[in-house]
Design a protein around this motif. Structure first.
Motif, PDB file in Angstrom:
ATOM      1  N   SER A 146      48.645  36.080  81.784  1.00 28.60           N
ATOM      2  CA  SER A 146      48.989  37.295  82.527  1.00 28.60           C
ATOM      3  C   SER A 146      50.246  37.955  81.977  1.00 28.60           C
ATOM      4  O   SER A 146      50.615  39.039  82.403  1.00 28.60           O
ATOM      5  N   ALA A 147      50.910  37.308  81.015  1.00 28.00           N
ATOM      6  CA  ALA A 147      52.146  37.846  80.436  1.00 28.00           C
ATOM      7  C   ALA A 147      51.831  38.669  79.194  1.00 28.00           C
ATOM      8  O   ALA A 147      50.891  38.378  78.459  1.00 28.00           O
ATOM      9  N   PRO A 148      52.619  39.722  78.935  1.00 25.80           N
ATOM     10  CA  PRO A 148      52.416  40.506  77.715  1.00 25.80           C
ATOM     11  C   PRO A 148      52.762  39.686  76.475  1.00 25.80           C
ATOM     12  O   PRO A 148      53.529  38.728  76.546  1.00 25.80           O
ATOM     13  N   ILE A 149      52.197  40.067  75.349  1.00 21.19           N
ATOM     14  CA  ILE A 149      52.441  39.391  74.072  1.00 21.19           C
ATOM     15  C   ILE A 149      53.121  40.378  73.144  1.00 21.19           C
ATOM     16  O   ILE A 149      52.579  41.445  72.851  1.00 21.19           O
ATOM     17  N   LEU A 150      54.328  40.018  72.682  1.00 25.10           N
ATOM     18  CA  LEU A 150      55.055  40.833  71.703  1.00 25.10           C
ATOM     19  C   LEU A 150      54.726  40.333  70.310  1.00 25.10           C
ATOM     20  O   LEU A 150      54.704  39.124  70.065  1.00 25.10           O
ATOM     21  N   ILE A 151      54.498  41.270  69.385  1.00 22.74           N
ATOM     22  CA  ILE A 151      54.153  40.941  68.007  1.00 22.74           C
ATOM     23  C   ILE A 151      55.181  41.595  67.106  1.00 22.74           C
ATOM     24  O   ILE A 151      55.453  42.789  67.236  1.00 22.74           O
ATOM     25  N   GLY A 152      55.773  40.826  66.187  1.00 16.96           N
ATOM     26  CA  GLY A 152      56.746  41.387  65.261  1.00 16.96           C
ATOM     27  C   GLY A 152      57.458  40.308  64.475  1.00 16.96           C
ATOM     28  O   GLY A 152      57.103  39.127  64.536  1.00 16.96           O
ATOM     29  N   ARG A 153      58.492  40.703  63.738  1.00 16.25           N
ATOM     30  CA  ARG A 153      59.243  39.765  62.907  1.00 16.25           C
ATOM     31  C   ARG A 153      60.371  39.079  63.654  1.00 16.25           C
ATOM     32  O   ARG A 153      60.888  38.077  63.195  1.00 16.25           O
ATOM     33  N   SER A 154      60.781  39.603  64.779  1.00 15.81           N
ATOM     34  CA  SER A 154      61.895  39.041  65.535  1.00 15.81           C
ATOM     35  C   SER A 154      61.530  37.662  66.082  1.00 15.81           C
ATOM     36  O   SER A 154      60.421  37.455  66.564  1.00 15.81           O
ATOM     37  N   PRO A 155      62.473  36.714  66.030  1.00 15.09           N
ATOM     38  CA  PRO A 155      62.193  35.378  66.579  1.00 15.09           C
ATOM     39  C   PRO A 155      61.925  35.391  68.085  1.00 15.09           C
ATOM     40  O   PRO A 155      61.367  34.449  68.618  1.00 15.09           O
ATOM     41  N   SER A 156      62.311  36.456  68.781  1.00 11.32           N
ATOM     42  CA  SER A 156      62.075  36.535  70.224  1.00 11.32           C
ATOM     43  C   SER A 156      60.661  36.973  70.562  1.00 11.32           C
ATOM     44  O   SER A 156      60.286  36.988  71.732  1.00 11.32           O
ATOM     45  N   CYS A 157      59.847  37.331  69.570  1.00  6.57           N
ATOM     46  CA  CYS A 157      58.472  37.768  69.814  1.00  6.57           C
ATOM     47  C   CYS A 157      57.573  36.567  70.108  1.00  6.57           C
ATOM     48  O   CYS A 157      57.853  35.442  69.688  1.00  6.57           O
ATOM     49  N   ASP A 192      56.232  39.119  57.656  1.00  6.26           N
ATOM     50  CA  ASP A 192      55.576  40.229  56.971  1.00  6.26           C
ATOM     51  C   ASP A 192      56.597  41.349  56.792  1.00  6.26           C
ATOM     52  O   ASP A 192      57.177  41.821  57.764  1.00  6.26           O
ATOM     53  N   ASN A 193      56.819  41.775  55.562  1.00  5.77           N
ATOM     54  CA  ASN A 193      57.793  42.837  55.299  1.00  5.77           C
ATOM     55  C   ASN A 193      57.345  44.187  55.841  1.00  5.77           C
ATOM     56  O   ASN A 193      58.150  45.100  55.962  1.00  5.77           O
ATOM     57  N   TYR A 194      56.070  44.347  56.157  1.00  5.01           N
ATOM     58  CA  TYR A 194      55.563  45.615  56.666  1.00  5.01           C
ATOM     59  C   TYR A 194      55.561  45.670  58.190  1.00  5.01           C
ATOM     60  O   TYR A 194      55.150  46.666  58.767  1.00  5.01           O
ATOM     61  N   ALA A 195      55.993  44.599  58.843  1.00  3.44           N
ATOM     62  CA  ALA A 195      56.066  44.574  60.302  1.00  3.44           C
ATOM     63  C   ALA A 195      57.512  44.803  60.738  1.00  3.44           C
ATOM     64  O   ALA A 195      58.448  44.352  60.079  1.00  3.44           O
ATOM     65  N   SER A 196      57.689  45.503  61.859  1.00  2.00           N
ATOM     66  CA  SER A 196      59.022  45.737  62.417  1.00  2.00           C
ATOM     67  C   SER A 196      59.440  44.531  63.242  1.00  2.00           C
ATOM     68  O   SER A 196      58.637  43.640  63.520  1.00  2.00           O
ATOM     69  N   GLY A 197      60.704  44.527  63.666  1.00  2.00           N
ATOM     70  CA  GLY A 197      61.207  43.432  64.488  1.00  2.00           C
ATOM     71  C   GLY A 197      60.402  43.273  65.764  1.00  2.00           C
ATOM     72  O   GLY A 197      59.965  42.189  66.117  1.00  2.00           O
ATOM     73  N   ARG A 198      60.234  44.343  66.498  1.00  2.00           N
ATOM     74  CA  ARG A 198      59.355  44.389  67.684  1.00  2.00           C
ATOM     75  C   ARG A 198      58.331  45.462  67.375  1.00  2.00           C
ATOM     76  O   ARG A 198      58.562  46.628  67.626  1.00  2.00           O
ATOM     77  N   HIS A 199      57.200  45.066  66.836  1.00  2.89           N
ATOM     78  CA  HIS A 199      56.246  46.009  66.268  1.00  2.89           C
ATOM     79  C   HIS A 199      55.240  46.521  67.301  1.00  2.89           C
ATOM     80  O   HIS A 199      55.053  47.724  67.442  1.00  2.89           O
ATOM     81  N   ALA A 200      54.567  45.611  67.994  1.00  2.00           N
ATOM     82  CA  ALA A 200      53.505  46.007  68.924  1.00  2.00           C
ATOM     83  C   ALA A 200      53.512  45.078  70.137  1.00  2.00           C
ATOM     84  O   ALA A 200      54.131  44.022  70.118  1.00  2.00           O
ATOM     85  N   ARG A 201      52.797  45.519  71.169  1.00  2.00           N
ATOM     86  CA  ARG A 201      52.737  44.736  72.403  1.00  2.00           C
ATOM     87  C   ARG A 201      51.325  44.789  72.965  1.00  2.00           C
ATOM     88  O   ARG A 201      50.698  45.843  73.011  1.00  2.00           O
ATOM     89  N   LEU A 202      50.818  43.625  73.370  1.00  2.00           N
ATOM     90  CA  LEU A 202      49.563  43.521  74.099  1.00  2.00           C
ATOM     91  C   LEU A 202      49.917  43.233  75.545  1.00  2.00           C
ATOM     92  O   LEU A 202      50.727  42.343  75.809  1.00  2.00           O
ATOM     93  N   PHE A 203      49.339  43.974  76.481  1.00  2.00           N
ATOM     94  CA  PHE A 203      49.618  43.688  77.880  1.00  2.00           C
ATOM     95  C   PHE A 203      48.348  43.850  78.698  1.00  2.00           C
ATOM     96  O   PHE A 203      47.482  44.665  78.390  1.00  2.00           O
TER      97      PHE A 203
END
Length: 187
Positions: free
Chosen positions: A113-124, A130-141
């Motif tokens: 039930s929690a959103p999923i953060l996708i990116g390069r940041s360790p907090s995701c 991936d050099n083409y991904a941002s720190g906080r790139h996308a979110r699934l909710f």
């Protein structure tokens, strides 16, 4: 006196030319740091949403998560053997996020039930190397009926069916989406 006036005009012109060069350099640096603006093409061009609509979707997802938590708590208090003592999983709801391409191919995350953060940041939740991904790139909710995919103002964009995601969009099982060089789907 004529020579003095000519020298002053030359100095002012030289100063203006130097400032134009400095401003041009700053413009190039800004473009390099923040990236170029990509104009969305296809279906997503006319379908832009305001931040208010995204917040409304987030609030609806949070309310649904609270409702599900209450239902789960209520079901756990039912005596064993009684009807409704075990939650019945919905067969049409996706259960996992599956990485189908890229360095993490084969990786699978459970969808709760929690959103999923996708990116390069360790907090995701899903950390991409991936050099083409941002720190906080996308979110699934989650929403009450489906999962949604949202781009978090990434530099290189998030793509669903080779179309850039410019607003939160519902994600159907089996539909692939790309973050950087990593391809994923829910199922």
């Amino acid at each position: 006196m004529n020579d003095e006036l000519l020298l002053t005009i030359f100095r002012i012109g030289y100063l203006v030319l130097l400032w134009l060069m400095v401003l041009g350099c700053l413009s190039v640096l800004r473009r390099d740091i923040f990236g170029t603006v990509v104009t969305p093409r296809g279906k997503g061009r006319a379908a832009r949403t305001s931040a208010r609509a995204v917040r409304k979707a987030e609030k609806a997802a949070q309310a649904e998560a609270k409702r599900r938590a209450k239902d789960a708590k209520r079901e756990s208090t039912v005596l064993p053997g009684m009807p409704g003592s075990f939650p019945v999983p919905e067969s049409d709801q996706p259960l996992r996020l599956i990485v189908t391409g890229g360095p993490l191919a084969g990786t699978s995350l459970p969808l709760g039930s929690a959103p999923i953060l996708i990116g390069r940041s360790p907090s995701c939740t899903l950390v991409l190397d991936d050099n083409y991904a941002s720190g906080r790139h996308a979110r699934l909710f989650p929403d009450e009926t489906s999962w949604w995919l949202e781009d978090l103002d990434s530099t290189n964009g998030t793509f669903m069916d080779d179309e850039r995601v410019v607003e939160a969009r519902p994600l159907q099982p089996g539909v692939r989406f790309r973050v950087g060089q990593t391809t994923m789907e829910i199922g």
